[in-house]
Design a protein around this motif. Structure first.
Motif, mmCIF file in Angstrom:
data_model
loop_
_atom_site.group_PDB
_atom_site.id
_atom_site.type_symbol
_atom_site.label_atom_id
_atom_site.label_comp_id
_atom_site.label_asym_id
_atom_site.label_seq_id
_atom_site.Cartn_x
_atom_site.Cartn_y
_atom_site.Cartn_z
ATOM 1 N N ILE A 64 9.570 -13.182 51.482
ATOM 2 C CA ILE A 64 8.417 -13.984 51.063
ATOM 3 C C ILE A 64 7.126 -13.276 51.433
ATOM 4 O O ILE A 64 6.200 -13.189 50.624
ATOM 5 C CB ILE A 64 8.467 -15.394 51.696
ATOM 6 N N SER A 65 7.059 -12.759 52.635
ATOM 7 C CA SER A 65 5.852 -12.093 53.102
ATOM 8 C C SER A 65 5.519 -10.867 52.247
ATOM 9 O O SER A 65 4.361 -10.674 51.852
ATOM 10 C CB SER A 65 6.019 -11.682 54.568
ATOM 11 N N LYS A 72 -1.117 -11.488 46.293
ATOM 12 C CA LYS A 72 -2.175 -12.242 46.978
ATOM 13 C C LYS A 72 -3.314 -12.648 46.041
ATOM 14 O O LYS A 72 -3.772 -13.799 46.073
ATOM 15 C CB LYS A 72 -2.720 -11.413 48.147
ATOM 16 N N THR A 73 -3.773 -11.748 45.188
ATOM 17 C CA THR A 73 -4.912 -12.057 44.319
ATOM 18 C C THR A 73 -4.608 -13.203 43.357
ATOM 19 O O THR A 73 -5.363 -14.183 43.314
ATOM 20 C CB THR A 73 -5.379 -10.800 43.564
ATOM 21 N N LEU A 78 -5.006 -18.924 41.601
ATOM 22 C CA LEU A 78 -4.371 -19.950 40.764
ATOM 23 C C LEU A 78 -3.788 -21.142 41.513
ATOM 24 O O LEU A 78 -3.741 -22.241 40.962
ATOM 25 C CB LEU A 78 -3.273 -19.309 39.912
ATOM 26 N N VAL A 79 -3.322 -20.952 42.727
ATOM 27 C CA VAL A 79 -2.715 -22.066 43.456
ATOM 28 C C VAL A 79 -3.824 -22.836 44.167
ATOM 29 O O VAL A 79 -4.519 -22.293 45.022
ATOM 30 C CB VAL A 79 -1.655 -21.592 44.462
ATOM 31 N N GLY A 107 -3.219 -18.491 51.901
ATOM 32 C CA GLY A 107 -4.549 -18.346 51.321
ATOM 33 C C GLY A 107 -5.016 -19.535 50.497
ATOM 34 O O GLY A 107 -6.045 -19.475 49.840
ATOM 35 N N TYR A 108 -4.263 -20.600 50.506
ATOM 36 C CA TYR A 108 -4.678 -21.848 49.861
ATOM 37 C C TYR A 108 -4.315 -23.001 50.793
ATOM 38 O O TYR A 108 -3.421 -22.875 51.623
ATOM 39 C CB TYR A 108 -4.055 -22.027 48.461
ATOM 40 N N PRO A 109 -5.026 -24.126 50.677
ATOM 41 C CA PRO A 109 -4.837 -25.205 51.643
ATOM 42 C C PRO A 109 -3.527 -25.967 51.470
ATOM 43 O O PRO A 109 -2.964 -26.021 50.369
ATOM 44 C CB PRO A 109 -6.024 -26.129 51.376
#
Length: 144
Positions: A64-65, A72-73, A78-79, A107-109
């Motif tokens: 996953i990492s 990442k971009t 988008l998410v 990188g997203y909440p």
């Protein structure tokens, strides 16, 4: 984990242990979601949002990492959020604490809701163009 994108832009994740897809299958679904080029939100419930801590899970977390670093971009573009539904108060508190680590990694909440109704309100906040969610429809499609 099981990922169901049939209600896109609402993408349901079932964290019940032993259900559904391998990590490679999940990452393939995720790659396909990013390829759509449209914003979406994850909704999750069931099981433990933090996942297993056994040796097999360590290998999955490494996959996953690496995948996340390569993507990442588009992920951050988008998410819009992960909304985790947890009716149990003490588990909800633990999930909220985990949300800080989750956001730093992805990188997203990550938001934690007590119910599907609360999650629907959150969806409208992070995905303003999303249609009104039908809690019964989501139940059928989430595999939970």
């Amino acid at each position: 984990m099981y990922v169901d994108a049939t209600a896109f832009p609402e993408v349901w994740m079932d964290f019940t242990h032993g259900t559904g897809q391998t990590i490679d299958e999940v990452l393939d679904v995720y790659t396909g979601l990013l390829a759509r080029g449209a914003p979406f939100v994850f909704l999750g419930e069931g099981g433990d949002v933090e996942g297993d801590k056994d040796a097999h899970a360590v290998a999955d977390r490494k996959k996953i990492s690496l995948w996340m670093k390569r993507n990442k971009t588009p992920i951050t573009a988008l998410v819009r959020a992960m909304i985790y539904i947890e009716p149990n108060t003490s588990k909800r508190i633990a999930a909220r604490a985990f949300a800080l680590v989750y956001e730093k990694f992805w990188g997203y909440p990550m938001f934690v809701a007590a119910s599907r109704d609360e999650a629907s309100a959150m969806i409208r906040t992070v995905l303003p163009s999303a249609p009104e969610a039908d809690p019964e429809q989501g139940a059928a499609q989430s595999m939970v």
